[in-house]
Design a protein around this motif. Structure first.
Motif, short mmCIF file in Angstrom:
data_model
loop_
_atom_site.label_atom_id
_atom_site.label_comp_id
_atom_site.label_asym_id
_atom_site.label_seq_id
_atom_site.Cartn_x
_atom_site.Cartn_y
_atom_site.Cartn_z
N HIS A 15 11.83 32.14 12.01
CA HIS A 15 11.75 33.58 11.68
C HIS A 15 12.10 34.50 12.84
O HIS A 15 11.86 35.71 12.76
N ASP A 49 16.73 37.89 5.29
CA ASP A 49 15.33 37.66 4.90
C ASP A 49 14.64 36.57 5.72
O ASP A 49 13.42 36.49 5.75
N ARG A 52 12.34 37.68 10.90
CA ARG A 52 11.24 38.66 10.86
C ARG A 52 11.13 39.47 12.15
O ARG A 52 10.60 40.57 12.15
N LYS A 97 13.10 45.92 11.66
CA LYS A 97 12.23 44.81 12.09
C LYS A 97 11.82 44.99 13.55
O LYS A 97 12.55 45.60 14.32
N ALA A 199 5.70 37.22 13.94
CA ALA A 199 6.39 36.56 12.80
C ALA A 199 5.40 35.91 11.84
O ALA A 199 5.72 35.65 10.68
N SER A 202 2.58 39.65 7.97
CA SER A 202 3.42 40.05 6.84
C SER A 202 4.60 40.86 7.34
O SER A 202 4.42 41.91 7.99
N PRO A 203 5.83 40.43 7.05
CA PRO A 203 6.99 41.21 7.50
C PRO A 203 7.08 42.58 6.85
O PRO A 203 7.62 43.52 7.44
N LYS A 207 7.17 45.99 9.16
CA LYS A 207 8.19 47.04 9.06
C LYS A 207 7.56 48.42 8.91
O LYS A 207 7.92 49.38 9.56
N GLY A 258 6.73 37.97 2.75
CA GLY A 258 7.61 39.13 2.93
C GLY A 258 7.95 39.81 1.61
O GLY A 258 8.98 40.46 1.50
#
Ligand code: CAA
Length: 259
Positions: A15, A49, A52, A97, A199, A202-203, A207, A258
């Motif tokens: 990630h 995707d 991360r 990110k 990573a 939760s991505p 964000k 994610g």
């Protein structure tokens, strides 16, 4: 995509992508092509995707010694206006990110500004930060007067911008410019460790949290609080929120997707 002045490893570790500035003979001076490549790579990684967190680095001797002076030397004001090199930086700033700079050696001028455009800075003991543009008859143009002042305060920023003197990693840490200092042989490992910690989260939350923290530099407290609250509520639409809270209740580690 093949790049000439940067190297990209989208899955350097799970990630986490690594982007390495790669003009070592010129101390990673940021010419227009390099910055265009960096913009494109960051956009691609931001849309991927499987990524991360993104770590941006140079080499042991230099993160980057600034914008390419040789490329700028003969330019007129109208050339600079037409080239509009900083619109590339505006795109880089839009990276959603988390972006970590792993800095060793020189981070000067545009190099310091690029590190400050990242969300966090892990530095080696040899890192030096500076805005020496005044020594070549100009001034910072990629955010140095604004981001440095916000990071280290007016007194130190004025001194750095007006004298062009560099500060050491120790001074940068004391001033709040960087997150931590580690020995030179592990600065990238340490940045990757920090990336791995993020990573695992939760991505989606990462964000929106990044967006909210950055908003603190752009708005009044009330507007910032409003965005924070909306982003907080929005996260209750994510599967990661359900998973995170369920995992807490069930006393297990969450598995964030994610979504
Ligand atoms: N642009 C173009 N080339 C650069 C460069 C830069 N910013 N920084 C270093 N280089 C090149 C040098 O010209 C040299 O190339 P040659 O071997 O072909 O001569 C090579 O990189 C190695 O550099 P030095 O020989 O100078 O190495 P050093 O160890 O003696 O000094 C240094 C290192 C103190 C970083 C010195 O190179 C230096 O002062 N560089 C310029 C730093 C600077 O002024 N940065 C601001 C640029 S303007 C800017 O960034 C505007 C903005 O806001 C976006």
């Amino acid at each position: 995509m093949a790049y000439e002045f940067i190297q990209v490893e989208p899955q350097y570790q799970p990630h986490t992508a690594l982007v390495r500035l790669n003009r070592p003979k010129e101390l990673n001076a940021l010419n227009l092509q390099l910055m265009g490549e960096l913009r494109d790579a960051l956009k691609e990684l931001d849309d991927d995707d499987n990524v991360r967190v993104i770590v941006l680095t140079g080499n042991e001797r230099a993160f980057a010694a600034g914008a390419d002076i040789k490329q700028m030397a003969g330019k007129t004001a109208i050339d600079m206006l037409n080239i509009d090199q900083f619109s590339t930086w505006d795109q880089i700033k839009k990276t959603k990110k988390p972006l970590i700079a792993a800095v060793s050696g020189f981070a000067l001028g545009g190099g310091c500004e690029l590190a400050m455009t990242c969300d966090m800075i892990v530095a080696s003991e040899t890192a030096q930060f500076g805005q020496p543009e005044i020594k070549i008859g100009v001034m910072p143009g990629a955010g140095g007067t604004q981001r440095l002042t916000r990071a280290v305060g007016k007194a130190r920023a004025m001194e750095m911008v007006l004298t062009g003197k560099f500060i050491s990693a120790d001074e940068a840490l004391a001033a709040g410019l960087i997150n931590r200092i580690v020995p030179v042989d592990i600065y990238l490992t340490e940045a990757m460790r920090l990336a791995a910690d993020i990573a695992r989260m939760s991505p989606v939350a990462a964000k929106l949290a990044k967006e909210s923290v950055n908003q603190a530099f752009n708005t009044s407290l009330d507007e910032g609080l409003l965005l924070e609250r909306k982003n907080f509520y929005l996260l209750f639409a994510s599967e990661d929120q359900t998973e995170g809270m369920q995992a807490f209740v069930e006393k297990r580690k969450p598995d964030f997707k994610g979504r």
